[in-house]
Design a protein around this motif. Structure first.
Motif, PDB file in Angstrom:
ATOM      1  N   ARG A 158       0.812  -1.221   0.000  1.00 15.57           N
ATOM      2  CA  ARG A 158       0.000   0.000   0.000  1.00 15.57           C
ATOM      3  C   ARG A 158       0.843   1.267   0.000  1.00 15.57           C
ATOM      4  O   ARG A 158       0.392   2.307  -0.463  1.00 15.57           O
ATOM      5  CB  ARG A 158      -0.921  -0.003   1.224  1.00 15.57           C
ATOM      6  CG  ARG A 158      -1.840  -1.204   1.278  1.00 15.57           C
ATOM      7  CD  ARG A 158      -2.650  -1.224   2.570  1.00 15.57           C
ATOM      8  NE  ARG A 158      -3.333  -2.501   2.760  1.00 15.57           N
ATOM      9  CZ  ARG A 158      -3.979  -2.846   3.869  1.00 15.57           C
ATOM     10  NH1 ARG A 158      -4.023  -2.001   4.888  1.00 15.57           N
ATOM     11  NH2 ARG A 158      -4.567  -4.026   3.964  1.00 15.57           N
ATOM     12  N   GLU A 159       2.051   1.186   0.562  1.00 19.26           N
ATOM     13  CA  GLU A 159       2.944   2.357   0.603  1.00 19.26           C
ATOM     14  C   GLU A 159       4.328   1.958   0.094  1.00 19.26           C
ATOM     15  O   GLU A 159       5.326   2.027   0.809  1.00 19.26           O
ATOM     16  CB  GLU A 159       3.055   2.889   2.047  1.00 19.26           C
ATOM     17  CG  GLU A 159       1.747   3.212   2.712  1.00 19.26           C
ATOM     18  CD  GLU A 159       1.131   4.504   2.198  1.00 19.26           C
ATOM     19  OE1 GLU A 159       1.837   5.258   1.509  1.00 19.26           O
ATOM     20  OE2 GLU A 159      -0.059   4.742   2.478  1.00 19.26           O
ATOM     21  N   PRO A 160       4.439   1.534  -1.172  1.00 16.39           N
ATOM     22  CA  PRO A 160       5.727   1.019  -1.668  1.00 16.39           C
ATOM     23  C   PRO A 160       6.818   2.077  -1.731  1.00 16.39           C
ATOM     24  O   PRO A 160       8.008   1.734  -1.707  1.00 16.39           O
ATOM     25  CB  PRO A 160       5.374   0.508  -3.071  1.00 16.39           C
ATOM     26  CG  PRO A 160       4.164   1.289  -3.472  1.00 16.39           C
ATOM     27  CD  PRO A 160       3.387   1.512  -2.214  1.00 16.39           C
ATOM     28  N   HIS A 161       6.447   3.342  -1.774  1.00 16.07           N
ATOM     29  CA  HIS A 161       7.465   4.400  -1.846  1.00 16.07           C
ATOM     30  C   HIS A 161       8.236   4.559  -0.543  1.00 16.07           C
ATOM     31  O   HIS A 161       9.302   5.184  -0.528  1.00 16.07           O
ATOM     32  CB  HIS A 161       6.792   5.734  -2.195  1.00 16.07           C
ATOM     33  CG  HIS A 161       5.766   6.180  -1.198  1.00 16.07           C
ATOM     34  ND1 HIS A 161       4.479   5.661  -1.186  1.00 16.07           N
ATOM     35  CD2 HIS A 161       5.838   7.059  -0.162  1.00 16.07           C
ATOM     36  CE1 HIS A 161       3.812   6.227  -0.188  1.00 16.07           C
ATOM     37  NE2 HIS A 161       4.600   7.073   0.439  1.00 16.07           N
ATOM     38  N   LEU A 162       7.714   3.998   0.579  1.00 16.48           N
ATOM     39  CA  LEU A 162       8.411   4.147   1.852  1.00 16.48           C
ATOM     40  C   LEU A 162       9.742   3.390   1.875  1.00 16.48           C
ATOM     41  O   LEU A 162      10.680   3.798   2.576  1.00 16.48           O
ATOM     42  CB  LEU A 162       7.520   3.655   2.995  1.00 16.48           C
ATOM     43  CG  LEU A 162       6.256   4.485   3.254  1.00 16.48           C
ATOM     44  CD1 LEU A 162       5.436   3.874   4.378  1.00 16.48           C
ATOM     45  CD2 LEU A 162       6.621   5.922   3.613  1.00 16.48           C
ATOM     46  N   LEU A 163       9.848   2.304   1.123  1.00 21.64           N
ATOM     47  CA  LEU A 163      11.100   1.548   1.079  1.00 21.64           C
ATOM     48  C   LEU A 163      12.233   2.366   0.443  1.00 21.64           C
ATOM     49  O   LEU A 163      13.306   2.491   1.042  1.00 21.64           O
ATOM     50  CB  LEU A 163      10.896   0.223   0.351  1.00 21.64           C
ATOM     51  CG  LEU A 163      10.053  -0.822   1.089  1.00 21.64           C
ATOM     52  CD1 LEU A 163       9.809  -2.027   0.211  1.00 21.64           C
ATOM     53  CD2 LEU A 163      10.742  -1.242   2.365  1.00 21.64           C
ATOM     54  N   PRO A 164      12.055   2.921  -0.765  1.00 23.49           N
ATOM     55  CA  PRO A 164      13.135   3.768  -1.316  1.00 23.49           C
ATOM     56  C   PRO A 164      13.375   5.024  -0.496  1.00 23.49           C
ATOM     57  O   PRO A 164      14.517   5.489  -0.402  1.00 23.49           O
ATOM     58  CB  PRO A 164      12.648   4.100  -2.735  1.00 23.49           C
ATOM     59  CG  PRO A 164      11.193   3.819  -2.737  1.00 23.49           C
ATOM     60  CD  PRO A 164      10.984   2.714  -1.759  1.00 23.49           C
ATOM     61  N   TYR A 165      12.324   5.588   0.123  1.00 22.02           N
ATOM     62  CA  TYR A 165      12.522   6.750   0.996  1.00 22.02           C
ATOM     63  C   TYR A 165      13.446   6.395   2.155  1.00 22.02           C
ATOM     64  O   TYR A 165      14.332   7.169   2.528  1.00 22.02           O
ATOM     65  CB  TYR A 165      11.175   7.247   1.538  1.00 22.02           C
ATOM     66  CG  TYR A 165      10.389   8.115   0.597  1.00 22.02           C
ATOM     67  CD1 TYR A 165      10.865   8.376  -0.685  1.00 22.02           C
ATOM     68  CD2 TYR A 165       9.178   8.676   0.967  1.00 22.02           C
ATOM     69  CE1 TYR A 165      10.146   9.170  -1.558  1.00 22.02           C
ATOM     70  CE2 TYR A 165       8.443   9.467   0.097  1.00 22.02           C
ATOM     71  CZ  TYR A 165       8.932   9.712  -1.170  1.00 22.02           C
ATOM     72  OH  TYR A 165       8.226  10.492  -2.025  1.00 22.02           O
TER      73      TYR A 165
END
Length: 300
Positions: A158-165
């Motif tokens: 649901r929040e895949p952008h948190l990993l690269p962040y």
């Protein structure tokens, strides 16, 4: 995402508590539990705190594998000490193994749950007196793992952008530590190549991350002197090492000690306050009972 409205100060306090306990325990083994403890006291569920720690730690592992690989390519001709080469190989083995383990823990935690069930089942058979307790502990661990899995699913799907962040912030955090050492060196009047300095610092922190001694004591001084001697005079090495360790370890670890002790005190005060309240309540109840008996006797 886990608890909207939580203060960023909580994460800061959890981080320096991690630094303190990591500095006083072998291989930084106490840092993770200290961080989870502070987050839990701040209202973050245990499964949520574990999931956040796993994601951040996985970012750290990947960053150091990449940074150390680049650093070795950049400055490997600068040193040939056998012990340094051995510690670097040990670091690569430890980081690569943990990176695989934590990747599995992030994407397939159900495999760990099955392993826990098998282990608790075997322990229950070998010890009949503690079989029920072991089984209950196993079920509780699997239940907590299911909650952890749900939280990880939230992060990944649901929040895949948190990993690269997380990875980008990890890069910023450690590059900041490397640059701090560069400023310490310049403050001592030494002018060296910036990229060479950054590469050496990456190797130093890479080796120290899993050093068996508490806070890397002994190993940190040995490695720093061995690597930094290639770019600065020998008589400045003790001053540089002490200054760098002060800013990177001693100062934040001291702050973390106050955080951990501060979290332990309120609980004791609260328990004492509750005991006093219970005592006063019982005394008031006893006084009221005596007054009622006197009124009853007067009425008779």
């Amino acid at each position: 995402k886990l608890k909207p409205g939580v203060s960023q100060k909580l994460c800061f306090r959890a981080n320096i508590a991690n630094l303190f306990m990591g500095a006083v325990t072998p291989s930084q083994s106490g840092g993770g539990p200290a961080q989870l403890f502070i987050l839990y006291r701040g209202g973050i569920p245990l499964a949520g705190g574990v999931s956040v720690s796993v994601i951040n730690f996985l970012s750290t592992l990947v960053f150091f594998l990449l940074a150390a690989s680049f650093a070795m390519f950049f400055v490997q001709h600068k040193f040939s000490q056998a012990i340094v080469q051995y510690l670097i190989r040990y670091g690569f083995f430890a980081f690569a193994g943990l990176a695989v383990l934590f990747a599995i823990a992030l994407w397939r935690p159900d495999l760990i749950g099955k392993l826990i069930e098998k282990i608790t089942g075997l322990l229950g058979k070998t010890n009949s007196t503690l079989g029920d307790k072991i089984a209950k502990l196993g079920k509780a661990a699997v239940g907590e793992l299911d909650r952890y899995h749900d939280t990880c699913t939230t992060f990944i799907k649901r929040e895949p952008h948190l990993l690269p962040y997380s990875f980008v912030l990890t890069i910023a955090m450690y590059v900041n530590k490397f640059i701090l050492a560069y400023f310490v060196m310049r403050g001592l009047g030494v002018d060296a190549d910036f990229m060479q300095m950054m590469a050496i610092q990456a190797i130093i922190l890479f080796i120290l991350y899993f050093s068996p001694s508490p806070g890397g004591s002994g190993i940190a001084e040995l490695i720093t002197c061995a690597l930094m001697s290639t770019i600065m005079p020998a008589y400045l090495l003790p001053v540089f090492t002490l200054s760098q360790r002060f800013f990177l370890l001693y100062l934040p670890a001291t702050m973390g000690a106050f955080v951990v002790l501060g979290e332990l005190r309120p609980k004791v005060r609260q328990e004492v306050g509750s005991e006093e309240a219970n005592t006063m309540s019982s005394e008031n109840g006893h006084s009221a009972q005596m007054a009622a008996e006197k009124q009853s006797q007067a009425g008779v």
